[in-house]
Design a protein around this motif. Structure first.
Motif, PDB file in Angstrom:
ATOM      1  N   MET A  52      29.420  46.045  45.757  1.00 52.09           N
ATOM      2  CA  MET A  52      28.186  46.428  46.225  1.00 52.09           C
ATOM      3  C   MET A  52      27.042  45.859  45.469  1.00 52.09           C
ATOM      4  SD  MET A  52      28.885  48.886  44.142  1.00 52.09           S
ATOM      5  CE  MET A  52      28.185  49.712  42.535  1.00 52.09           C
ATOM      6  N   TYR A  53      27.341  45.719  44.147  1.00 45.73           N
ATOM      7  CA  TYR A  53      26.273  45.235  43.268  1.00 45.73           C
ATOM      8  C   TYR A  53      25.928  43.880  43.601  1.00 45.73           C
ATOM      9  CZ  TYR A  53      29.055  41.633  40.923  1.00 45.73           C
ATOM     10  OH  TYR A  53      29.889  40.581  40.676  1.00 45.73           O
ATOM     11  N   ARG A  54      26.730  43.055  44.214  1.00 43.40           N
ATOM     12  CA  ARG A  54      26.194  41.563  44.580  1.00 43.40           C
ATOM     13  C   ARG A  54      25.009  41.444  45.422  1.00 43.40           C
ATOM     14  NH1 ARG A  54      31.576  37.558  44.721  1.00 43.40           N
ATOM     15  NH2 ARG A  54      32.227  37.925  42.553  1.00 43.40           N
ATOM     16  N   PHE A  55      24.826  42.526  46.256  1.00 42.36           N
ATOM     17  CA  PHE A  55      23.869  42.478  47.197  1.00 42.36           C
ATOM     18  C   PHE A  55      22.817  43.085  46.996  1.00 42.36           C
ATOM     19  CE2 PHE A  55      28.082  42.975  49.136  1.00 42.36           C
ATOM     20  CZ  PHE A  55      28.337  41.718  49.444  1.00 42.36           C
ATOM     21  N   HIS A  56      22.648  43.683  45.684  1.00 43.47           N
ATOM     22  CA  HIS A  56      21.260  44.042  45.049  1.00 43.47           C
ATOM     23  C   HIS A  56      20.335  43.150  44.861  1.00 43.47           C
ATOM     24  CE1 HIS A  56      18.300  46.369  42.920  1.00 43.47           C
ATOM     25  NE2 HIS A  56      18.633  47.581  43.482  1.00 43.47           N
ATOM     26  N   PRO A  57      18.987  43.230  45.442  1.00 44.95           N
ATOM     27  CA  PRO A  57      18.030  42.063  44.979  1.00 44.95           C
ATOM     28  C   PRO A  57      18.163  41.495  43.522  1.00 44.95           C
ATOM     29  CG  PRO A  57      17.213  43.706  46.387  1.00 44.95           C
ATOM     30  CD  PRO A  57      18.405  44.186  45.991  1.00 44.95           C
ATOM     31  N   ASP A  84      38.181  35.724  46.984  1.00 43.96           N
ATOM     32  CA  ASP A  84      37.400  36.153  45.810  1.00 43.96           C
ATOM     33  C   ASP A  84      38.212  37.349  44.895  1.00 43.96           C
ATOM     34  OD1 ASP A  84      34.489  35.951  43.984  1.00 43.96           O
ATOM     35  OD2 ASP A  84      35.152  37.897  44.508  1.00 43.96           O
ATOM     36  N   ALA A  85      38.520  38.362  45.802  1.00 41.81           N
ATOM     37  CA  ALA A  85      39.318  39.474  45.221  1.00 41.81           C
ATOM     38  C   ALA A  85      40.513  39.117  44.538  1.00 41.81           C
ATOM     39  CB  ALA A  85      39.476  40.525  46.541  1.00 41.81           C
ATOM     40  N   VAL A  86      41.363  38.265  45.203  1.00 33.22           N
ATOM     41  CA  VAL A  86      42.618  37.759  44.416  1.00 33.22           C
ATOM     42  C   VAL A  86      42.160  37.234  43.296  1.00 33.22           C
ATOM     43  CG1 VAL A  86      44.461  36.340  44.714  1.00 33.22           C
ATOM     44  CG2 VAL A  86      43.977  37.317  46.797  1.00 33.22           C
ATOM     45  N   ALA A  87      41.304  36.196  42.941  1.00 32.15           N
ATOM     46  CA  ALA A  87      40.913  35.688  41.845  1.00 32.15           C
ATOM     47  C   ALA A  87      40.785  36.863  40.868  1.00 32.15           C
ATOM     48  CB  ALA A  87      39.691  34.493  42.199  1.00 32.15           C
ATOM     49  N   CYS A 105      36.608  45.516  36.138  1.00 33.64           N
ATOM     50  CA  CYS A 105      36.495  44.762  37.331  1.00 33.64           C
ATOM     51  C   CYS A 105      35.301  44.038  37.625  1.00 33.64           C
ATOM     52  CB  CYS A 105      37.091  45.335  38.306  1.00 33.64           C
ATOM     53  SG  CYS A 105      36.012  46.818  38.855  1.00 33.64           S
ATOM     54  N   TYR A 106      34.057  44.936  37.534  1.00 32.01           N
ATOM     55  CA  TYR A 106      32.664  44.399  37.377  1.00 32.01           C
ATOM     56  C   TYR A 106      32.479  43.449  36.616  1.00 32.01           C
ATOM     57  CZ  TYR A 106      31.362  48.673  40.533  1.00 32.01           C
ATOM     58  OH  TYR A 106      31.324  49.421  41.355  1.00 32.01           O
ATOM     59  N   CYS A 107      32.873  43.449  35.174  1.00 32.95           N
ATOM     60  CA  CYS A 107      32.402  42.664  34.226  1.00 32.95           C
ATOM     61  C   CYS A 107      32.972  41.345  34.673  1.00 32.95           C
ATOM     62  CB  CYS A 107      33.165  43.440  32.762  1.00 32.95           C
ATOM     63  SG  CYS A 107      32.465  44.779  32.322  1.00 32.95           S
ATOM     64  N   VAL A 108      34.401  41.264  34.950  1.00 29.88           N
ATOM     65  CA  VAL A 108      34.990  40.081  35.256  1.00 29.88           C
ATOM     66  C   VAL A 108      34.277  39.497  36.599  1.00 29.88           C
ATOM     67  CG1 VAL A 108      37.161  39.025  36.341  1.00 29.88           C
ATOM     68  CG2 VAL A 108      37.133  41.043  34.491  1.00 29.88           C
ATOM     69  N   SER A 109      33.987  40.315  37.653  1.00 31.34           N
ATOM     70  CA  SER A 109      33.386  39.749  38.709  1.00 31.34           C
ATOM     71  C   SER A 109      31.960  39.281  38.422  1.00 31.34           C
ATOM     72  CB  SER A 109      33.107  40.898  39.782  1.00 31.34           C
ATOM     73  OG  SER A 109      32.420  40.434  41.009  1.00 31.34           O
ATOM     74  N   GLU A 168      35.968  29.783  38.098  1.00 34.92           N
ATOM     75  CA  GLU A 168      36.996  30.490  37.509  1.00 34.92           C
ATOM     76  C   GLU A 168      37.327  30.398  36.233  1.00 34.92           C
ATOM     77  OE1 GLU A 168      37.895  33.039  39.022  1.00 34.92           O
ATOM     78  OE2 GLU A 168      37.106  32.410  41.084  1.00 34.92           O
ATOM     79  N   PRO A 169      37.348  31.271  35.195  1.00 33.42           N
ATOM     80  CA  PRO A 169      37.936  31.067  33.753  1.00 33.42           C
ATOM     81  C   PRO A 169      39.179  30.136  33.645  1.00 33.42           C
ATOM     82  CG  PRO A 169      38.129  33.284  34.471  1.00 33.42           C
ATOM     83  CD  PRO A 169      37.465  32.645  35.652  1.00 33.42           C
ATOM     84  N   ARG A 170      38.902  29.280  32.501  1.00 32.32           N
ATOM     85  CA  ARG A 170      40.315  28.308  32.531  1.00 32.32           C
ATOM     86  C   ARG A 170      41.246  29.438  31.767  1.00 32.32           C
ATOM     87  NH1 ARG A 170      38.071  23.193  29.759  1.00 32.32           N
ATOM     88  NH2 ARG A 170      37.194  24.722  28.450  1.00 32.32           N
ATOM     89  N   ARG A 171      40.649  30.165  30.807  1.00 35.09           N
ATOM     90  CA  ARG A 171      41.744  30.931  29.735  1.00 35.09           C
ATOM     91  C   ARG A 171      41.205  32.279  29.722  1.00 35.09           C
ATOM     92  NH1 ARG A 171      42.739  28.875  23.925  1.00 35.09           N
ATOM     93  NH2 ARG A 171      40.363  28.650  23.138  1.00 35.09           N
ATOM     94  N   VAL A 172      41.851  33.239  29.154  1.00 39.28           N
ATOM     95  CA  VAL A 172      41.151  34.627  28.981  1.00 39.28           C
ATOM     96  C   VAL A 172      41.823  35.096  27.667  1.00 39.28           C
ATOM     97  CG1 VAL A 172      41.264  37.122  29.934  1.00 39.28           C
ATOM     98  CG2 VAL A 172      40.981  34.916  31.378  1.00 39.28           C
ATOM     99  N   PHE A 173      41.178  36.070  26.918  1.00 38.91           N
ATOM    100  CA  PHE A 173      41.939  36.910  25.626  1.00 38.91           C
ATOM    101  C   PHE A 173      41.314  38.318  25.984  1.00 38.91           C
ATOM    102  CE2 PHE A 173      42.207  38.488  21.648  1.00 38.91           C
ATOM    103  CZ  PHE A 173      43.275  37.862  21.154  1.00 38.91           C
TER     104      PHE A 173
END
Length: 329
Positions: A126-131, A306-309, A181-185, A194-199
């Motif tokens: 839901m956060y994505r839709f906040h102004p 987007d959810a899968v990613a 999940c919010y932090c990633v999104s 999309e990130p190339r690599r993750v630690f």
């Protein structure tokens, strides 16, 4: 005004206290039914929230011919199972985040959605839709920060209740799935990539066996995103977005209060500017946007790709925490 008729699977707190009241105020959404495996709970919730019908099982709600779309705030391990059942019953689906326990589950839902192309499915970020987030993304896209190079996120709360679903590993508890999940999104949202690599570094509670403290580095082509999330730290949330010519600080990035104006700070060439956004309810906006996609037969704002990613990145954070190595995506 055309409206979509919604049913709600479960009497989860987020639904009763936040999402249902918000959607009931929407221009394009109406709640017509709620279900619980405990019929008395369903009747009580329906009475308190003035919902016309209460069902004593999830199956009964999915069989209700007046329900066009379902909102699913079930525990995480049930998201994919009941989203697929809803699709098979001919219902559109708005499923709470995270869409599943891992990327494989998310792909299972995506495959089911492809078998029902006339139905809409969306993960409820839901956060994505906040102004405040629309404004932030526009400032980034317009070059008002120069080149975006870094996104820093912190999100935490303190919860050591053994009965709470967030402290039960077998049903998808833990900080990464709940708030990480919010932090990633948001980092993927702002970098539009999309990130190339993750630690990742992940600490587990010795009693509950859930991840209670996790930090990650997501390496994008344009820059990096860093985050920390925790279920056992003082409650706090903040996002800083930093570019070569400016920065943005978002004070309440996720739990934006519907009755107060949110503030973001933009520092650019002309100095520090306070931007106050209009009062709004991000759950109302989310419900109406989804309902409009149903009414107009258009794409939902956030596709299942987007959810899968997002789940793929979360999986990589866990794997990196387990192995102590960078994970390439």
């Amino acid at each position: 005004m055309a409206k979509v008729s919604w049913g709600v699977l479960s009497t989860a707190r987020i639904g009763l206290q936040k999402v249902i009241p918000a959607m009931q105020k929407g221009r394009h959404s109406r709640i017509v039914a709620i279900a619980s495996r405990d019929a008395a709970k369903a009747r009580d919730a329906a009475s308190r929230l003035k919902i016309p019908r209460a069902h004593g099982s999830y199956e009964a709600l999915l069989a209700d011919p007046d329900v066009e779309a379902v909102y699913i705030p079930l525990p995480n391990h049930l998201h994919v199972e009941w989203s697929i059942k809803a699709l098979e019953a001919g219902k559109h689906v708005l499923c709470e985040k995270p869409v599943g326990l891992d990327a494989e589950q998310a792909r299972q839902l995506q495959a089911a959605a492809e078998r029902h192309p006339h139905l809409k499915v969306m993960e409820a970020f839901m956060y994505r839709f906040h102004p405040q987030w629309i404004e932030t993304r526009n400032l980034v896209a317009d070059g008002r920060l120069g080149e975006l190079r870094s996104v820093q996120t912190f999100f935490s709360y303190y919860n050591v209740d053994p009965a709470n679903v967030r402290n039960k590993p077998d049903i998808g508890g833990g900080g990464m799935l709940d708030i990480g999940c919010y932090c990633v999104s948001l980092s993927r949202f702002l970098f539009d990539d999309e990130p190339r690599r993750v630690f990742g570094a992940v600490e587990y509670d010795p009693k509950f066996k859930i991840d209670r403290l996790a930090s990650g580095i997501l390496e994008f082509r344009a820059g990096t995103s860093t985050f920390t999330c925790s279920t056992q730290l003082s409650a706090f949330q903040r996002v800083n977005v930093i570019g070569t010519a400016g920065r943005i600080e978002i004070e309440i990035p996720f739990n934006a209060p519907p009755k107060k104006r949110c503030t973001i700070w933009h520092q650019g060439e002309s100095g520090l500017r306070r931007i106050r956004l209009a009062r709004c309810n991000q759950y109302t906006i989310q419900g109406d946007l989804f309902s409009q996609a149903v009414l107009n037969d258009t794409d939902v704002p956030t596709p299942l790709d987007d959810a899968v990613a997002n789940m793929r990145v979360i999986d990589a954070v866990f794997e990196s925490g387990r192995t102590g190595t960078w994970q390439t995506l």
